[in-house]
Structures are given as structure tokens and as C-alpha cells.
Scaffold this active site. Structure first.
Site, mmCIF file in Angstrom:
data_model
loop_
_atom_site.group_PDB
_atom_site.id
_atom_site.type_symbol
_atom_site.label_atom_id
_atom_site.label_comp_id
_atom_site.label_asym_id
_atom_site.label_seq_id
_atom_site.Cartn_x
_atom_site.Cartn_y
_atom_site.Cartn_z
ATOM 1 N N GLU A 86 0.669 -1.186 -0.094
ATOM 2 C CA GLU A 86 0.062 0.009 0.048
ATOM 3 C C GLU A 86 0.922 1.287 0.004
ATOM 4 O O GLU A 86 0.529 2.426 -0.666
ATOM 5 C CB GLU A 86 -1.037 -0.046 1.372
ATOM 6 C CG GLU A 86 -2.034 0.987 1.107
ATOM 7 C CD GLU A 86 -1.896 2.405 1.150
ATOM 8 O OE1 GLU A 86 -2.584 3.198 0.571
ATOM 9 O OE2 GLU A 86 -1.080 2.777 2.159
ATOM 10 N N HIS B 69 -0.940 0.540 6.940
ATOM 11 C CA HIS B 69 -1.399 1.557 5.977
ATOM 12 C C HIS B 69 -0.221 2.250 5.496
ATOM 13 O O HIS B 69 0.689 1.954 4.921
ATOM 14 C CB HIS B 69 -2.518 2.264 6.522
ATOM 15 C CG HIS B 69 -3.594 2.708 5.420
ATOM 16 N ND1 HIS B 69 -4.785 3.051 5.912
ATOM 17 C CD2 HIS B 69 -3.416 3.137 4.155
ATOM 18 C CE1 HIS B 69 -5.542 3.508 4.799
ATOM 19 N NE2 HIS B 69 -4.467 3.389 3.762
ATOM 20 N N HIS C 28 -3.953 -0.096 11.974
ATOM 21 C CA HIS C 28 -5.329 -0.328 12.056
ATOM 22 C C HIS C 28 -5.990 -1.562 12.914
ATOM 23 O O HIS C 28 -6.567 -2.617 12.125
ATOM 24 C CB HIS C 28 -6.449 -0.257 10.908
ATOM 25 C CG HIS C 28 -6.288 1.149 9.803
ATOM 26 N ND1 HIS C 28 -6.557 2.259 10.459
ATOM 27 C CD2 HIS C 28 -5.506 1.164 8.695
ATOM 28 C CE1 HIS C 28 -6.262 3.060 9.540
ATOM 29 N NE2 HIS C 28 -5.548 2.526 8.645
ATOM 30 N N ASN D 70 -5.024 7.793 7.552
ATOM 31 C CA ASN D 70 -4.720 6.947 6.252
ATOM 32 C C ASN D 70 -3.057 7.003 5.900
ATOM 33 O O ASN D 70 -2.492 6.098 5.729
ATOM 34 C CB ASN D 70 -5.425 7.759 4.967
ATOM 35 C CG ASN D 70 -5.081 6.936 3.549
ATOM 36 O OD1 ASN D 70 -3.949 7.062 3.075
ATOM 37 N ND2 ASN D 70 -5.981 6.666 3.072
ATOM 38 N N ASN E 238 -5.964 11.834 1.744
ATOM 39 C CA ASN E 238 -5.279 10.562 1.429
ATOM 40 C C ASN E 238 -3.841 10.674 1.741
ATOM 41 O O ASN E 238 -3.281 11.008 2.752
ATOM 42 C CB ASN E 238 -5.765 10.031 0.086
ATOM 43 C CG ASN E 238 -5.592 8.407 0.039
ATOM 44 O OD1 ASN E 238 -4.658 7.956 0.277
ATOM 45 N ND2 ASN E 238 -6.853 7.625 0.299
ATOM 46 N N ASP F 115 -3.768 8.495 -4.723
ATOM 47 C CA ASP F 115 -3.572 7.745 -3.569
ATOM 48 C C ASP F 115 -2.282 8.270 -2.722
ATOM 49 O O ASP F 115 -2.581 9.286 -2.287
ATOM 50 C CB ASP F 115 -3.492 6.224 -3.750
ATOM 51 C CG ASP F 115 -4.016 5.605 -2.687
ATOM 52 O OD1 ASP F 115 -3.514 5.838 -1.493
ATOM 53 O OD2 ASP F 115 -4.502 4.469 -2.657
ATOM 54 N N ASN F 116 -1.219 7.737 -2.781
ATOM 55 C CA ASN F 116 -0.072 8.102 -2.155
ATOM 56 C C ASN F 116 0.815 8.911 -2.989
ATOM 57 O O ASN F 116 0.977 8.599 -4.292
ATOM 58 C CB ASN F 116 0.885 6.715 -1.432
ATOM 59 C CG ASN F 116 -0.079 6.257 -0.361
ATOM 60 O OD1 ASN F 116 -0.244 6.881 0.551
ATOM 61 N ND2 ASN F 116 -0.278 4.975 -0.374
#
Length: 354
Positions: free
Chosen positions: A53, A114, A133, A167, A223, A268-269
Site C-alpha cells: 500500500e 497502511h 488499524h 490514512n 489521502n 492515492d499516495n
């Protein structure tokens, strides 16, 4: 008269629901298909089967990879297995992913990593910050990396009511950081309604042992977050809004917005090249396929590179695009010395030579 009123209200409700469905699909890029943009020297990374991720690459070419994320509403190929942190040495001729050992006393069974970030102290100590998480709650775990032993020593677990749905994270010191909350609610049904209704209630929080505060808000789905090489600007990816925000960082850690870069993909990232300042984004070209997983209609992958983001006309280049046959749901792209790593939320990871 009563029946007419009921019918009128039902018609209004149906119209509003239809409008929200159309808008929700638009925000997810539900109709977008990408033309393939291939890179010639790529292969899947052996041993990474459950996602990569987020990726952080140290200046010396060591890459940390978070794997095994279980996230409400998203696919997982191994929902009962705990997450892992992998290490790759990109200086090797044929780099491979090695799982890092984590010190005793840390609850590995509930490890659900994450976003990640790294802070290198004055004595060259490497601190790895991991968004975790456990039981779908949010914590930040701080580890010290012991390179000689390929291990992580767990130092502390950070919890706070303002860190409610974390996140991603960017480390600012050995014990302080910025973090994005990607939802206002923590209940999975309310999280979906929040997205469906288009509520811009997510934010960025600054954390230190002596002060915790909201420093930016009003994002649809805050994010990925990262910082410029000179530490003057913070970049925030608003996934569902298709935006990258450029924020100015102030001495009191507050952030003010300088500009917004509009894109045609769900970013996203964010990875920032340390020497050029270029921003690399792992993106979801069609979020509908990601959110409503169908093995017959796989979520694709996309990588973009943003150059000169502070200029009047930044350059945005599509570096890689694929329909899911190789890589499903890209979430991060990170580069080092002509090598590119592309990670995903729940699938594989790709190594390329540029």
C-alpha cells in the site's frame, strides 16, 4: 391530497438519489478506461502477494514496503493474515523483498499497516512511522530500524481522538508528524454514506507529545501526504476530488493552501524525489472498479509524475497505465536511481528499471 404529497416527496427523493448516484459515479471515474502505457523492464516482486500500500525509500536506496492492509469495503486476498513490513535494497543487482522482524511485545496478530513515513535523526537513527488499524481502529506505531538485524524495534503506540481514521503520515521528527484522516466517521456504513453524499469533512492533523491540532480541513477524502525537500510545502492528495493540494507550512506547524492541481485520476499516495522535488503518484484510474471488486472487470493501475508543481503550469506525465491484468489498484509509486517501485492496496508490487 395526502397521496399526492407522498408521491411528490417520493419523486423529489428519487431525483436527489439519482443525482447523487450520477455524481458519485463521476467522482469514482466510473466510465474511465486507460490506454496501456508500458515500461520495458518490469517484473512482479516475488513474495509480495497481499499488497504494497505504501513505500518509503531511504536516501541510501533501502525501501520500506507496507503490506497486508485490510480496509473496510476493499478487497483482501488474505483477510485473516496479519500485515507485514518488507525491505528491499535497490542497490542490489536483483533486489528482493525481505520481511522485517518486529520486536517482541508488539501485537503482530492485529498488525494492519497502511501509510508509512521515515524520520532520520542527527545520529543517523532511522525511525519508521506506520499507520496501523488493529480491529479497524487507528493508531500510529513508531519503530526503530536495526539494519544489521533486518528488524524493527517497537518504541511506542500513539492514539488520539483527533487521529480517528488515519490514512497516511509524514514524519517531522522522532515524535511528531502530520497525518491525514480519510473519513469523518469510523463506522463502515457511515463511511460509505459520507463518500456517497460528497461530504468534505476530512482533514490533516499535526501531532506532537505536547500539542495535537487540526491544521487543514475541507477535503473530500484526504489521502496521501508528503513534504517538499526543503520542508516548506506539504502536498496532500484528495483522492475522490482528483486533487493534489499544495500547502505552505508555517513555524507553528499550521498549513495554508497555496494552490490546487486538478487531475483526471484518483491519486492515492505521494512520493517526493529528494533531489528534483518531482512528485510521483500511485493512482486509481477507475475507482468504481476498486470499490466494487469484480474479478471479471479488474481495477487498473496508473502512475503519474508531477514536475514543477509550484509553477504556473506544472507538467503532469502519465508514466505507467494498465488495465489490471498485471497490477490491480496501484496506490504508490516511488523512485530511486532509475528504478521504480509500484505498490497496490491489496494485490502485487512491480519493480521497473526506467
Amino acid at each position: 391530497m395526502g397521496k399526492v404529497l407522498v408521491l411528490a416527496l417520493a419523486g423529489i427523493l428519487a431525483a436527489l438519489l439519482g443525482e447523487r448516484l450520477v455524481e458519485f459515479r463521476r467522482k469514482l471515474n466510473g466510465s474511465r478506461e486507460v490506454e496501456p502505457v508500458e515500461l520495458p523492464n518490469c517484473h512482479l516482486i516475488k513474495g509480495i502477494e497481499r499488497g504494497a500500500e505504501d513505500i518509503y525509500i531511504l536516501p541510501d536506496g533501502l525501501a520500506f514496503i507496507s503490506s497486508g492492509l485490510k480496509y473496510p469495503g476493499l478487497k483482501s486476498f488474505a483477510p485473516d493474515k496479519p500485515g507485514e513490513i518488507f525491505l528491499m535494497d535497490l542497490n542490489d543487482e536483483n533486489p528482493r523483498a525481505v520481511e522485517l522482524r518486529i520486536s517482541r511485545g508488539f501485537d503482530l496478530a492485529s498488525f494492519n499497516p497502511h501509510g508509512i513515513s521515515v524520520y532520520i535523526d542527527k545520529d543517523d537513527s532511522v525511525y519508521l512511522f506506520v499507520v496501523n488499524h488493529p480491529e479497524f481502529k487507528s493508531t500510529v506505531e513508531v519503530f526503530k530500524f536495526v539494519e544489521d538485524e533486518n528488524s524493527l524495534v517497537h518504541l511506542k503506540t500513539i492514539r488520539h481522538e483527533l487521529l480517528s481514521s488515519v490514512n497516511d503520515i509524514v514524519a517531522l521528527g522522532p515524535d511528531h508528524f502530520y497525518a491525514t484522516n480519510d473519513h469523518y466517521f469510523s463506522d463502515s456504513i457511515l463511511m460509505f454514506l459520507e463518500l456517497f453524499l460528497g461530504l468534505s469533512w476530512t482533514n490533516v492533523v499535526y501531532y506532537s507529545p505536547t500539542e495535537v491540532k487540526e491544521v487543514a480541513s475541507g477535503f473530500y477524502s484526504a489521502n496521501g501526504i508528503n513534504i517538499s525537500p526543503d520542508k516548506k510545502y506539504v502536498y496532500i492528495a484528495d483522492l475522490m476530488a482528483h486533487h493534489v493540494h499544495v500547502m505552505e507550512k508555517h513555524a507553528n506547524w499550521s498549513l495554508t493552501q497555496l494552490k490546487v492541481l486538478e487531475l483526471d485520476t484518483l491519486v492515492d499516495n505521494l512520493f517526493v524525489e529528494p533531489y528534483t522535488g518531482d512528485i510521483w503518484g500511485g493512482c486509481h484510474p477507475n475507482g468504481m472498479k476498486l470499490l466494487f471488486y469484480d474479478p471479471e472487470n479488474l481495477p487498473g493501475s496508473e502512475v503519474i509524475r508531477i514536475q514543477n508543481i509550484l509553477s504556473a503550469k506544472p507538467t503532469v506525465t502519465q508514466v505507467y497505465a494498465e488495465n489490471g491484468s498485471v497490477l490491480q489498484g496501484s496506490s504508490v509509486a516511488a523512485v530511486y536511481s532509475g528504478k521504480l517501485l509500484i505498490g497496490t492496496v491489496f494485490h502485487r508490487a512491480l519493480y521497473c528499471e526506467l
